[in-house]
Design an enzyme around this catalytic site. Structure first.
Site, PDB file in Angstrom:
ATOM      1  N   VAL A  56       0.768 -10.589   4.433  1.00 40.25           N
ATOM      2  CA  VAL A  56       0.942 -11.858   3.736  1.00 40.25           C
ATOM      3  C   VAL A  56       1.756 -12.823   4.633  1.00 40.25           C
ATOM      4  O   VAL A  56       2.825 -12.614   4.877  1.00 40.25           O
ATOM      5  CB  VAL A  56       1.317 -11.581   2.330  1.00 40.25           C
ATOM      6  CG1 VAL A  56       1.373 -12.898   1.780  1.00 40.25           C
ATOM      7  CG2 VAL A  56       0.353 -10.769   1.585  1.00 40.25           C
ATOM      8  N   SER A  60      -0.393  -3.795   4.644  1.00 41.07           N
ATOM      9  CA  SER A  60       0.034  -4.376   6.025  1.00 41.07           C
ATOM     10  C   SER A  60       0.355  -2.955   6.889  1.00 41.07           C
ATOM     11  O   SER A  60       0.992  -1.941   6.561  1.00 41.07           O
ATOM     12  CB  SER A  60       1.013  -5.052   5.934  1.00 41.07           C
ATOM     13  OG  SER A  60       1.654  -5.448   7.384  1.00 41.07           O
ATOM     14  N   LYS A  83       9.302  21.624 -10.479  1.00 38.76           N
ATOM     15  CA  LYS A  83      10.853  21.106 -10.534  1.00 38.76           C
ATOM     16  C   LYS A  83      11.209  21.526 -12.030  1.00 38.76           C
ATOM     17  O   LYS A  83      10.348  20.974 -12.750  1.00 38.76           O
ATOM     18  CB  LYS A  83      10.941  19.648 -10.154  1.00 38.76           C
ATOM     19  CG  LYS A  83      12.442  19.432 -10.417  1.00 38.76           C
ATOM     20  CD  LYS A  83      12.440  17.804 -10.173  1.00 38.76           C
ATOM     21  CE  LYS A  83      13.654  17.105 -10.635  1.00 38.76           C
ATOM     22  NZ  LYS A  83      13.694  15.437 -10.079  1.00 38.76           N
ATOM     23  N   ILE A 120       9.167   6.736  -9.357  1.00 33.06           N
ATOM     24  CA  ILE A 120       7.819   6.962  -9.660  1.00 33.06           C
ATOM     25  C   ILE A 120       7.322   6.833 -11.178  1.00 33.06           C
ATOM     26  O   ILE A 120       6.185   6.553 -11.593  1.00 33.06           O
ATOM     27  CB  ILE A 120       7.161   8.321  -9.000  1.00 33.06           C
ATOM     28  CG1 ILE A 120       7.577   8.174  -7.565  1.00 33.06           C
ATOM     29  CG2 ILE A 120       5.877   8.626  -9.397  1.00 33.06           C
ATOM     30  CD1 ILE A 120       7.015   9.642  -6.825  1.00 33.06           C
ATOM     31  N   ILE A 177       8.755   3.033   2.443  1.00 32.22           N
ATOM     32  CA  ILE A 177       9.893   3.841   2.560  1.00 32.22           C
ATOM     33  C   ILE A 177       9.616   5.374   2.205  1.00 32.22           C
ATOM     34  O   ILE A 177      10.210   6.321   3.001  1.00 32.22           O
ATOM     35  CB  ILE A 177      10.768   3.344   1.248  1.00 32.22           C
ATOM     36  CG1 ILE A 177      11.464   2.137   1.701  1.00 32.22           C
ATOM     37  CG2 ILE A 177      11.914   4.300   1.141  1.00 32.22           C
ATOM     38  CD1 ILE A 177      12.138   1.397   0.490  1.00 32.22           C
ATOM     39  N   LEU A 220       9.544  -1.203  -6.494  1.00 28.93           N
ATOM     40  CA  LEU A 220      10.808  -1.517  -5.663  1.00 28.93           C
ATOM     41  C   LEU A 220      10.708  -3.174  -6.111  1.00 28.93           C
ATOM     42  O   LEU A 220      11.893  -3.623  -5.684  1.00 28.93           O
ATOM     43  CB  LEU A 220      10.576  -1.053  -4.543  1.00 28.93           C
ATOM     44  CG  LEU A 220      11.158   0.479  -4.306  1.00 28.93           C
ATOM     45  CD1 LEU A 220      11.190   0.728  -2.622  1.00 28.93           C
ATOM     46  CD2 LEU A 220      12.156   0.948  -4.990  1.00 28.93           C
ATOM     47  N   GLU A 263      18.238  10.247 -10.622  1.00 25.46           N
ATOM     48  CA  GLU A 263      17.376  10.901 -11.686  1.00 25.46           C
ATOM     49  C   GLU A 263      15.949  10.896 -11.415  1.00 25.46           C
ATOM     50  O   GLU A 263      15.328  11.023 -12.502  1.00 25.46           O
ATOM     51  CB  GLU A 263      18.021  10.440 -12.985  1.00 25.46           C
ATOM     52  CG  GLU A 263      19.571  10.920 -13.279  1.00 25.46           C
ATOM     53  CD  GLU A 263      19.591  12.363 -14.016  1.00 25.46           C
ATOM     54  OE1 GLU A 263      18.380  12.900 -14.055  1.00 25.46           O
ATOM     55  OE2 GLU A 263      20.729  12.824 -14.203  1.00 25.46           O
ATOM     56  N   GLY A 269       0.871  -1.160  -0.152  1.00 30.55           N
ATOM     57  CA  GLY A 269       0.041   0.013  -0.253  1.00 30.55           C
ATOM     58  C   GLY A 269       0.645   1.293   0.149  1.00 30.55           C
ATOM     59  O   GLY A 269       0.488   2.224   0.488  1.00 30.55           O
TER      60      GLY A 269
END
Length: 504
Positions: free
Chosen positions: A194, A41, A80, A356, A47, A343, A352, A14
């Site tokens: 899980v 979970s 940006k 996303i 992160i 990930l 760089e 999530g």
């Protein structure tokens, strides 16, 4: 018609990847009767350090039909124009990998060729001086690209037309926005961890997952957004993982948030350190900071101390968090009925801001595949081929930052100067040195202009005089380049400050 009869899709994870994927899939699939469930979970923290993006983020907002202004306010976002690199080629030197086109063509000759052909004999200034995005970024100005006037001559230069931008935002707030979107579209959210994964009796496909509370979830397709753990493809199926740690030496990071005391500048900072580099990402209410480093060349404690020292003038608003990672990617992010996105499919340094983008791109490709009438085998092959092409292109671009350096002041940078690099990157460097060209596949994430900003910014070549011989008919008077710079600076000076634009 949905491919593979995937009427039940379960996304595991999530974080940013999970909720981007849920939002993208729900946009079209829920209305067609597809049941999409996301399992997240409460025990596994996300992160959430990837707060910088590249211009394709705009395509995600447009696809989801999210209002850009409303979105940016909800995520404490800023604009940006590029990434400022400092101390990479040598201490004290800097350049920007800015978005948007460079300069303007002359007699149909690309500006990049004109610059390369004339830089030595005319003693031209740095490539960034001919980038409207770079000039605006360093001036702290902002405006979206301005359309060319109707009927304008193609020979006329409109610098603000070449502006291109992306966003900085709070990753946790991004998740909140996308979660609200996906749930409203019909995605079902389940809280649970899980505990086990079970294949079907009649095949090697995954049929069910069991949660720690005893609940069993059955689905036709599982999307693995479980982060670097990679519960499905890495752990359960044990798919091949391409380890790039011998090319990309950093394997650790420390993330830290600090108070922002000045108006946010419209660019990301990447500042080389003794054993890696640190980022700085300005949001409206704080600065996101971090140090990406190799623990073979510096201890975790020393890295944290160095980061704190570099940020000594800023008030810390959140305690440092340490992360460990291995750079590389799966050969088959789509294996049987499991698709790894984010990930779980691979880790690419945030150097760089590509993370996303890859989540968004492959969530869209998965959605398109599920709406396609192609055979499943071909869909998997196309998906995996595209992913590996993107992954290798990103890898080579990232590795180039490290190996193109004159720094010899620390063991880390001496290692980077002498380490082996991929043959594909060697080919790029040789081709550019000999021909001023780079053979890139169509729709390569990093364009020729991006490569040129990197190669010139980090002084890959010390002498460009031989390019004048390659383009003998490209000689241009210095005044042309002065006029380009003057036009850019004049137009940028009329823009509002970044802070004023945000406050509108």
């Amino acid at each position: 018609m949905l491919n593979m009869n995937n009427n039940r899709i379960t996304i595991v994870g999530g974080g940013t990847s999970g909720w981007i994927t849920a939002a993208v899939l729900s946009k079209e699939l829920c209305a067609r009767g597809v049941e999409i469930q996301l399992v997240e979970s409460a025990d596994v923290p996300t992160i959430g350090v990837g707060e910088a993006t590249i211009p394709p983020i705009i395509l995600l907002l447009d696809y989801l039909e999210l209002d850009r202004k409303d979105f940016l306010e909800k995520v404490n976002g800023t604009f940006k124009y590029g990434i400022h690199f400092e101390n990479w080629s040598n201490i004290g030197e800097k350049y920007m990998h800015s978005f948007g086109a460079m300069g303007t063509p002359l007699n149909s000759i690309p500006f990049t060729q004109l610059w390369l052909a004339n830089v030595s004999q005319n003693n031209l200034s740095h490539f960034n001086d001919y980038s409207a995005s770079a000039i605006a970024a360093y001036a702290g100005k902002f405006h979206p690209p301005v359309a060319r006037p109707k009927g304008a001559s193609p020979n006329h230069f409109f610098p603000l037309n070449s502006l291109q931008y992306a966003y900085h935002f709070d990753a946790a707030l991004l998740v909140s926005v996308l979660k609200e979107y996906a749930l409203a579209k019909g995605v079902k959210r389940t809280i649970g961890t899980v505990e086990s994964i079970h294949n079907a009796d009649h095949s090697d496909d995954i049929e069910t997952i069991r949660l720690s509370n005893g609940e069993e979830i059955t689905a036709d397709l599982f999307v693995d957004c479980s982060g670097m753990r990679g519960l499905f493809n890495k752990q359960h199926f044990q798919c091949e993982f391409n380890d790039w740690s011998h090319y990309l030496p950093c394997n650790s990071a420390i993330a830290m948030q600090t108070k922002i005391d000045t108006p946010p500048m419209p660019y990301t900072k990447s500042i080389a350190m003794d054993a890696g580099w640190r980022w700085q990402i300005p949001l409206r209410n704080r600065l996101g900071n971090g140090y990406v480093y190799s623990d073979e060349f510096i201890s975790d404690e020393k890295a944290e101390a160095d980061l704190c020292s570099a940020l000594s003038e800023h008030e810390i608003v959140a305690e440092p968090r340490r992360l460990k990672f291995k750079t590389g990617c799966l050969t088959q992010p789509w294996f049987r009925n499991s698709v790894a996105i984010g990930l779980s499919s691979g880790f690419f340094e945030p150097l760089e801001s590509t993370s996303i983008h890859l989540v968004h791109k492959y969530a869209i490709l998965l959605k398109d595949a599920l709406l396609s009438d192609k055979q499943t085998k071909q869909l998997r092959k196309d998906f995996n081929t595209s992913f590996m092409e993107d992954a290798l292109a990103i890898r080579d671009f990232l590795v180039a930052h490290y190996c193109i350096t004159d720094r010899q002041d620390t063991e880390f940078w001496r290692h980077c100067r002498s380490m082996n690099i991929p043959q594909s990157l060697q080919d790029i460097l040789i081709e550019f040195k000999q021909t001023a060209s780079i053979s890139l596949r169509e729709n390569n994430l990093f364009s020729y202009d991006s490569w040129l900003m990197l190669l010139t910014g980090q002084k890959y070549l010390k002498d460009y005089s031989h390019f004048a011989k390659l383009f003998p008919n490209h000689g241009v008077q210095p005044q042309f380049f002065n006029n380009v710079k003057m036009a850019i600076n004049n137009e940028v000076s009329k823009l509002q400050s970044h802070q004023e634009y945000l406050a509108q």
